[in-house]
Scaffold this motif. Structure first.
Motif, short mmCIF file in Angstrom:
data_model
loop_
_atom_site.label_atom_id
_atom_site.label_comp_id
_atom_site.label_asym_id
_atom_site.label_seq_id
_atom_site.Cartn_x
_atom_site.Cartn_y
_atom_site.Cartn_z
N LEU A 53 0.83 -1.19 0.00
CA LEU A 53 0.00 0.00 0.00
C LEU A 53 0.87 1.26 0.00
O LEU A 53 0.60 2.22 -0.71
N VAL A 54 1.93 1.23 0.80
CA VAL A 54 2.81 2.40 0.85
C VAL A 54 3.52 2.61 -0.47
O VAL A 54 3.60 3.71 -1.01
N ALA A 55 4.07 1.52 -1.03
CA ALA A 55 4.82 1.66 -2.28
C ALA A 55 3.93 2.11 -3.42
O ALA A 55 4.33 2.91 -4.27
N ALA A 56 2.69 1.61 -3.47
CA ALA A 56 1.81 1.95 -4.57
C ALA A 56 1.29 3.38 -4.47
O ALA A 56 1.05 4.04 -5.48
N ALA A 57 1.17 3.84 -3.22
CA ALA A 57 0.59 5.18 -3.04
C ALA A 57 1.64 6.26 -2.88
O ALA A 57 1.30 7.42 -2.65
N ALA A 58 2.92 5.89 -3.00
CA ALA A 58 3.97 6.88 -2.75
C ALA A 58 3.91 8.03 -3.75
O ALA A 58 4.21 9.17 -3.41
N ALA A 59 3.54 7.75 -4.99
CA ALA A 59 3.57 8.80 -6.00
C ALA A 59 2.27 9.60 -6.04
O ALA A 59 2.29 10.81 -6.22
N THR A 118 20.08 0.44 0.43
CA THR A 118 19.50 -0.78 1.02
C THR A 118 18.34 -0.42 1.93
O THR A 118 18.25 0.71 2.44
N PRO A 119 17.41 -1.36 2.16
CA PRO A 119 16.29 -1.07 3.06
C PRO A 119 16.74 -0.68 4.46
O PRO A 119 16.14 0.20 5.08
N ALA A 120 17.83 -1.30 4.95
CA ALA A 120 18.30 -0.96 6.29
C ALA A 120 18.79 0.48 6.34
O ALA A 120 18.50 1.22 7.31
N GLU A 121 19.50 0.92 5.32
CA GLU A 121 19.99 2.30 5.30
C GLU A 121 18.84 3.29 5.18
O GLU A 121 18.85 4.36 5.81
N LEU A 122 17.86 2.98 4.36
CA LEU A 122 16.73 3.88 4.18
C LEU A 122 15.88 3.95 5.45
O LEU A 122 15.40 5.04 5.82
N LEU A 123 15.68 2.81 6.12
CA LEU A 123 14.92 2.83 7.37
C LEU A 123 15.67 3.61 8.44
O LEU A 123 15.05 4.36 9.22
N ASP A 124 16.99 3.48 8.48
CA ASP A 124 17.78 4.23 9.44
C ASP A 124 17.63 5.73 9.20
O ASP A 124 17.52 6.52 10.15
N ALA A 125 17.59 6.16 7.94
CA ALA A 125 17.40 7.58 7.64
C ALA A 125 16.03 8.05 8.10
O ALA A 125 15.88 9.16 8.63
N ALA A 126 15.00 7.23 7.90
CA ALA A 126 13.65 7.60 8.33
C ALA A 126 13.59 7.76 9.85
O ALA A 126 12.98 8.70 10.38
N ILE A 127 14.26 6.84 10.56
CA ILE A 127 14.25 6.91 12.03
C ILE A 127 15.00 8.15 12.51
O ILE A 127 14.55 8.85 13.43
N ARG A 128 16.13 8.45 11.90
CA ARG A 128 16.90 9.62 12.32
C ARG A 128 16.14 10.92 12.03
O ARG A 128 16.20 11.87 12.80
N LYS A 147 10.74 5.37 0.36
CA LYS A 147 11.82 4.75 -0.41
C LYS A 147 12.18 3.38 0.17
O LYS A 147 12.47 2.43 -0.57
N CYS A 148 12.15 3.26 1.50
CA CYS A 148 12.43 1.97 2.13
C CYS A 148 11.38 0.93 1.74
O CYS A 148 11.70 -0.22 1.43
N ALA A 149 10.11 1.35 1.70
CA ALA A 149 9.04 0.43 1.32
C ALA A 149 9.20 -0.04 -0.13
O ALA A 149 8.98 -1.21 -0.45
N ALA A 150 9.61 0.89 -1.00
CA ALA A 150 9.82 0.51 -2.40
C ALA A 150 10.97 -0.48 -2.53
O ALA A 150 10.92 -1.42 -3.32
N ALA A 151 12.04 -0.27 -1.73
CA ALA A 151 13.17 -1.19 -1.78
C ALA A 151 12.79 -2.58 -1.27
O ALA A 151 13.23 -3.60 -1.81
N GLN A 185 11.51 -12.57 -1.19
CA GLN A 185 12.28 -12.46 0.05
C GLN A 185 11.79 -11.30 0.93
O GLN A 185 12.49 -10.89 1.86
N ARG A 186 10.63 -10.77 0.62
CA ARG A 186 10.15 -9.60 1.34
C ARG A 186 10.00 -9.87 2.84
O ARG A 186 10.40 -9.05 3.67
N LEU A 187 9.41 -10.98 3.20
CA LEU A 187 9.19 -11.27 4.62
C LEU A 187 10.52 -11.41 5.36
O LEU A 187 10.64 -10.94 6.50
#
Length: 803
Positions: A22-28, A57-67, A83-87, A94-96
């Motif tokens: 839902l997040v990735a599809a609605a991002a735009a 990477t998803p980990a880097e993008l999530l870290d940016a969101a948290i910061r 961006k993390c959701a899209a990644a 392997q999403r899960l």
């Protein structure tokens, strides 16, 4: 503890990917939220540093969101998380696993904060953040993975054993349902048992609470393994919980053997005697532990990281973690599913669970110490009040059930429990004990209360708790017998004070400047309160004590006669009702040119509870509005300040409504009790003014006129006559007033003045319709009373038969 209200924290596993899709599809093409406030210098520096680094990477993008969320740059955090959701969505099948890896690597508190910040602006993104933690938790709790990890502890490969141990340690308490059976099983190799004990030792005190919850359950077959696991964890202060399994007559043999072995080994490690404590010693140890738990210090603390500023009254509970009392997370053992479930409980409910465990152990060892028995009964009553949810709806026989000891229910024992509850600050439990001593509703006491029981109830009248005071006064009025006795005058004072409530929230505003008083009164009335204007500290004290509806006092910091500090201290020491919270108002120029006034003010009030120092700027009572756009930039600060002084229940609409209804219910019952006392000969005439004022409240009308009908005062009878003739009064209320008027005339005679009677007769002769009928009803009551009291004529016929 069975029956305690709880909220199970679990989500369907499929929500993880669904939320991210839902997040990735609605991002735009998502709808644009209201424009965020401009970033300050610190926020801009953090945002620029995040954008300067390459993140893919998803980990880097999530870290940016948290910061970004850590500095309240919500829109930036929202973009980084999109961006993390899209990644993650690009990871395919392997999403899960990617979700679970992110949850394992991230701080749960940081994820929770990100979720709360995004919830108001992008609910779909908030659900996706919650799904990250869910995915990690679900993978850690996967029964197949955990069972395989326990089996892998027997592997000859060191790498396999190390990986299995690492997975079990990361699972934390979720691994206990697999470690305990393996530790208890007799066919587990000794090497594997040692490794399991090492893992439990690594968990340490973290394993203590869930294992004690397991030991408190009815899963008796697992008790030996749970006891061994408690010992292996090295958890401190568990000996008290092993005394009942070691010495109770009905304890399973395997559990008794395991408990005695653990107690002996721990005693030997301390250099103490390895013999099992006697029943009296075990009772003393358990009673001491339960005594500490039932004190105020025994309440678990709410994690402050779960709390948000209260911006709107409607979101007060959500800002406080989901409940106005705050919530603590506990692990409850589910014997059917053979796993722990995370539950969120109020601090009182969490303490009640622990207290009921110790109380059950005390009852199991068969102790007979009266003080220990009182703690057991108090724990049972506290658990009942929490599970019922509505303590006011419990009948005395329901409240007497948990207070029933080995010899049945005893009023003297209940009085001792009342004293124990008062000493520990357990006001609701104390009110429950007082209500249990009252006769059933609609009936009277067969015999008066014993002097010792009456003394305990009189002591409760001095506790600054409106609910407890009313419950004790009600019981004394109905079951203590006729006055005088020590405290009988306090009974009337408390009942009369409870009757002053009319179901509105009153705020006392005290300031020496008349214009400021009017401005503050206007501000609080706009927020739904009824203001009472005063100019001195003395007037504020009397105004706050005058009615039971007073919920807040606003004091000027430079108040005189007495000072603001002395006024606050006297308000907190009032002998009737709840002590109202106090907001000390600092004027805009109070610290200008003086320098130390605010510092001195803070030092003076630092030791006082339910007090907060605030200003009276426009932003305190009114929202801040952008002059260019007209949008609300910030809500009023009043609600957050009041919540910090008292708690979210002071501003939460549902809690305020419940408190209002409780005050109104006590007021209605107080009028009924006062009327009954008046019929029994008590002098309740000082309540006349309160009853007359209650005629303007529909909910209190019938009990108020019933009380007026029992008072032998002319103003009461005149008010009843006036009410009987009111044309705007519903028929049922007019009939109630007429019945009360007739009862008053029948008991005290005609107390109306001649002018009033002539006016009624004039209206009867000149009016027509309903007005004539109302006046005729009054004249008929007066005529009936006149005939009944008129002496017979000398020539009247003999009324008795002559034969």
């Amino acid at each position: 503890m069975a029956g305690c209200p709880r909220t199970v924290l679990c989500r369907p596993s499929g929500t993880a990917c669904a939320a991210l899709f839902l997040v990735a599809a609605a991002a735009a093409g998502r709808a644009q939220p209201p424009a965020a406030a401009p970033l300050d210098d610190m926020q801009r520096a953090v945002v620029e540093s995040l954008a300067a680094a390459q993140r893919e990477t998803p980990a880097e993008l999530l870290d940016a969101a948290i910061r970004a969320a850590d500095v309240d740059a919500i829109e930036v955090a929202r973009d980084w998380f999109a961006k993390c959701a899209a990644a993650i969505d690009a990871a395919g099948e392997q999403r899960l696993d990617v979700l679970a890896d992110l949850g394992d690597r991230s701080d749960p508190a940081a994820l929770h904060r990100l979720e709360r910040l995004l919830a108001a602006r992008d609910p779909a993104a908030a659900k996706a953040v919650a799904a990250i933690g869910d995915a990690a938790r679900l993978r850690r709790r996967d029964p197949k993975r955990l069972a395989a990890a326990v089996a892998a502890l027997e592997s000859p490969s060191a790498a396999t054993r190390l990986a299995a141990a690492d997975e079990l340690v990361r699972a934390r308490a979720d691994a206990l349902p697999f470690l305990v059976p393996a530790l208890q099983a007799g066919d587990t190799p000794a090497v594997a048992r040692d490794r399991i004990r090492d893992i439990l030792a690594m968990l340490g005190d973290e394993a203590r609470e869930p294992l004690l919850e397991w030991l408190a359950s009815d899963d008796v077959a697992s008790w030996p393994g749970v006891i061994e696991a408690l010992d292996a964890s090295g958890a401190s202060d568990i000996e008290a919980y092993l005394l009942a399994p070691a010495s109770a007559a009905d304890s399973p043999p395997n559990a008794r053997t395991a408990a005695r072995r653990v107690l002996a080994s721990r005693a030997a490690a301390r250099g103490a005697s390895t013999e099992l404590p006697s029943r009296d010693a075990a009772e003393r140890l358990l009673a001491t532990r339960l005594d500490k738990l039932l004190c105020l210090a025994g309440l678990p603390t709410v994690d402050p990281m779960l709390l948000d500023p209260i911006r709107e009254p409607a979101t007060a509970a959500a800002a406080f973690g989901g409940s106005v009392t705050g919530l603590v997370e506990r692990l409850a053992w589910n014997p059917e599913a053979r796993r722990f479930e995370r539950v969120r409980l109020s601090p009182r409910a969490a303490r009640a669970r622990d207290a009921l465990h110790l109380a059950r152990d005390l009852a199991a060892i068969g102790g007979r110490d009266p003080a220990a028995l009182n703690l057991v009964l108090l724990s049972r009553l506290e658990a009942l009040l929490i599970t019922s949810g509505d303590s006011a709806g419990l009948a005395p026989k329901d409240l007497q059930r948990p207070l029933t000891g080995p010899d049945g229910f005893s009023a003297e024992t209940a009085a001792d429990v009342l004293g124990a509850a008062i000493d520990r600050g357990m006001g609701e439990a104390a009110a429950g004990v007082a209500a249990a001593l009252a006769p059933p509703r609609g009936s009277s006491a067969a015999t008066p209360l014993a002097p010792a029981v009456r003394t305990s109830l009189v002591r409760a009248l001095a506790v600054p708790d409106a609910e407890l005071q009313f419950a004790a006064a009600r019981t004394l009025a109905l079951a203590a017998g006729d006055p005088p006795y020590p405290g009988s005058s306090r009974v009337l004072e408390i009942l009369a004070h409870a009757a002053t409530a009319s179901g509105v929230d009153r705020v006392v505003v005290a300031h020496p400047d008349t214009e400021v008083v009017d401005a503050l009164a206007t501000d609080v009335s706009r927020l739904g309160y009824e203001p009472v204007r005063v100019s001195t500290g003395r007037e504020a004290i009397f105004a706050a004590r005058e009615q039971a509806d007073t919920v807040l006092v606003l004091l000027a910091a430079r108040l005189a006669t007495p000072s603001a500090l002395e006024t606050t201290q006297l308000l907190q020491q009032q002998g009737i009702g709840d002590a109202p919270p106090v907001l000390v108002i600092v004027d805009p120029l109070d610290d200008d040119g003086r320098g130390c006034f605010l510092s001195q003010l803070l030092m003076k009030f630092r030791d006082l509870h339910r007090v907060r120092i605030v200003d009276r700027l426009d932003s305190f009572f009114e929202p801040v509005v952008d002059e260019a756009t007209g949008d609300v930039v910030a809500p009023p600060r009043f609600h957050d300040a009041l919540a910090q002084a008292v708690g979210p229940q002071a501003v939460d609409p549902a809690s305020r409504e419940q408190a209002r209804l409780e005050r109104l219910g006590r007021s209605r019952e107080a009028f009924t009790i006062l009327a009954a006392l008046s019929r029994r000969g008590w002098d309740v005439r000082p309540a006349t003014t309160t009853a007359l004022a209650a005629l303007g409240t529909t909910e209190l009308y019938e009990p108020a006129v019933a009380l007026l009908g029992t008072l032998g005062r002319a103003e009461a009878q005149e008010a009843l006559a006036t009410e009987t003739e009111r044309a705007d009064l519903p028929a049922d209320l007019r009939n109630a007033a007429l019945a009360a008027f007739a009862a008053s005339v029948d008991r005290y005679g005609v107390l109306l003045g001649c002018g009033h009677v002539r006016a009624v007769a004039t209206r009867y002769n000149l009016a027509a319709g309903a007005s004539r009928d109302a006046a005729g009803d009054i004249l008929e009551v007066l005529d009936t009373a006149d005939r009944a009291r008129r002496a017979p004529r000398p020539d009247a016929p003999y009324t008795r038969p002559t034969r």
